[in-house]
Write a protein that holds these residues in place. Sequence first.
Motif: not given
Length: 599
Positions: A195-209, A222-230
């Motif tokens: 209802k609010y948006t179709r733009d999403v980011i899927f969080v994958e296993d082993g990730e913190i956001g 372990d703190g390694t930066p993750v780049e992921r597009d919307v």
Amino acid sequence: MCGIVGYLGTLEAMPVLFDLLKRLEYRGYDSAGIAIAGNSIRTSKTKGSVDDLVSVTPNVHGNIGIGHTRWATHGRPTSANAHPHCDDARGIAVVHNGIIENYTEIKERLIGMGYEFRSETDTEVLPHLFGEHYCGDLEASVREALSDVRGSYALAAICESEPDKIVVARKGSPLVLGVCGSDFFVASDVAGILKYTRDVIFVEDGEIGVITGDGIRLTTFDGTPVERDVETMDLDPEAAEMSGYEHFMLKEIFEQPAVIRETFSGRVSSGGIDLDLGMDLRDVERIVVLACGTSHNAGLFGRYAIERFSKIPVVVEVASEFRYMNPIIDDRDLVVAITQSGETADTLAAMREAGSRGCKKLGIVNVLGSGMTRECKCLFTRAGPEIGVAATKSFTSQLAVLLLLSVALGSDRKVLSTASVNEFVYELRQLGGNIQRVLNDAPAIKECAALFTDADRFLFMGRGANYPIALEGALKLKEISYVPAEGFPAGELKHGPLALISEGVPVIAIATRDTVYDKLLGNIKEVEARGATVVGIASEGDTEITKYVNYVLRIPDTNPLIAPILSSVVLQLFAYYVAYHRGCEIDKPRNLAKSVTVE
């Protein structure tokens, strides 16, 4: 199972959280709660529905919050066991979907350190553990604490000392973040935020956001930066709305002609079938299907179709059993996992177990971006969001994809001639229209179902490829009407099921014309002789069936391996109307969840 939600943005958080929770009700739940961040963490939770939660929650202002619908695993459905759970000393609140396997060990350690617990849940160890590690940085405390945790989780946490952020983490349970300008959303699946948006980011296993007003930042544990597009989801927000229907289940049943056309789009043409699998399956010696529930029934149907068209032997396994049976799998096998959500915990684990043994892997999945899509190449059923707990359009689209796979394998292996493929493709292209013809008969099916509102049990029977459809028909009925129902192969009547037949017991017989039609008529005579009331599902133009059954529900005449899809639609409507006449909660049946994301 449980649903977690979160919001950070420009709007008042409380009404947004309530709306998000309502949109995740289909996942199944027995209690609900929210927490709003500010100078302090203000929580409200209760046993019962989201509407019950709304009625007991005072108006709380704030632009950041988290919420939860709980499906009980550890501890009874009570207000005390409802999420969010809090560490009051540090002002931390947590919502969680999953199971903390070593929670007893962690709980005993924390009690020894002076922490007090108010619930019976495994989740409550998390806020206390985060609090124990807290030194002014919620993200750091979550990261450090999770190194002590074994199990599965998707979680969201807020802290009164850092009222401008939400911290999320994922291991084994689904989690998606939505983006709409300066507004950010957290949910267990995309349907909750469409209802609010179709733009999403899927969080994958082993990730913190970490979500703040500046945006979303992802790192690994372990703190390694993750780049992921919307990603922009190609889904219509209306797909997650009722659109004038009384129930989502009925809406989704009536969407099936369009769903089947979408399933076939770009794959079925006058030139044949093109699945773009990206792998050579001509040397496959065996196919092993892994699935649970309705998807397992689809797999059983797939066995008949694959063996018929490709001559490849097929084994169908219950995923929750397969992972513990030391399976014999090697590089000559193709393992096919079927899961609507792509997040079914047992099916994911079973696929990982199979993959570790060197097999080829293929998923049949509805939800884009789900866990299964990261495990293997997937064929998408394209059924769109399915909100009703009882699977309808996702099941028929699974059957359709299995038919496509069967014919494609048979063609590639030269088992099927070009003429045979073209003949079958012609029949497939009529399927959407034929489903519509079944739906046009919904009033007759409703009238028939009304005759059995007070029945205390049902039996469903079929032979050949109709046997899995009998199983699915029984499953649909008991899921939403709570009436005991059993499906079985009609040839097994004398091996037990006949003992259940007495005067007036309804028997639903799938009696479409195929190679075992005459045998099925004999089975009908056996139950009729013992007093059963028989409802036959039969092909148009079949006059013989009326001599054997009390009532007939018709489907268009078609290929015997396409007819089961049409029979499935009849049985979905029959189950729906029995439950409707009984006054049942059709979209949210008791004790059930849409996606089983824990073992």
